[in-house]
Design an enzyme around this catalytic site. Structure first.
Site: not given
Length: 208
Positions: A103, A107, A199, A202
């Site tokens: 990602r 944006t 995340d 992660d």
């Protein structure tokens, strides 16, 4: 949300609470992702087509059933990798095809960087695996890739979904069922699910 299935299973709810906990270390986090994925696999495959087959038991021949459809698992790299083992424990013959998307942090749009699908489809059902259905960009992009590949039966399986991501999937691919362990409240300004679990990549790989 007629095509969204949120598991009511108490084991999934229990394990998800541990997954969300900020104190859960990567090793335990990976184990929980695998375990929840296996439980979701059971629910997401309830409508797979079977064909009758005769089986010789120690006492007699009996009519049984075997899967008719060939299954493909499509984990979205990298976070989706942690869900594969949970599915493989139930479907060891399933093929695994990787789709690499990241990602763009500015944006929030998906950028494809890896795709090694063969020219012709080798499976009849694809299960997209991604722990978080956040903005929905990666999920919708993966569905588009698989449809271009020629797969007609596609499902998305994730751990947590945000209303925004679910809405985008339903607008762009209303034919794709969505299986989740939970639906959370909203996305923050960075596109993370709140309350979520942080995340997922992660936390699995210890790179936070």
């Amino acid at each position: 949300m007629s095509n969204v299935y949120v598991s009511p299973h108490p084991l999934i709810a229990h394990k998800l609470s541990k997954l969300r906990d900020v104190a859960t270390e990567p090793k335990k986090f990976r184990e929980l992702v695998r375990e929840i994925a296996g439980l979701l696999a059971y629910e997401a495959t309830a409508d797979l087509v079977t064909t009758p087959v005769d089986v010789q038991t120690p006492l007699a021949i009996t009519r049984a059933a075997q899967l008719k459809e060939k299954i493909g698992l499509v984990p979205i790299l990298r976070a989706g990798l942690g869900m594969v083992e949970g599915f493989w424990e139930l479907m060891p013959s399933a093929e695994v095809w990787h789709i690499g998307l990241y990602r763009d942090e500015k944006t929030l749009k998906p950028v494809e960087y890896y795709n090694k699908l063969p020219i012709e489809p080798t499976v009849s059902v694809c299960l997209i695996l991604d722990p978080m259905l956040a903005t929905g960009g990666s999920a919708t992009a993966t569905v588009e890739v698989l449809k271009r590949w020629g797969v007609s039966k596609i499902k998305f399986v994730g751990l947590i979904g945000a209303p925004e991501g679910i809405a985008l999937m339903q607008r762009q691919h209303p034919d794709v069922p969505i299986y989740l362990a939970a639906i959370d409240d909203h996305l923050n300004e960075k596109g993370y699910i709140v309350p979520g679990l942080g995340d997922a990549g992660d936390r699995q790989f210890g790179t936070a």
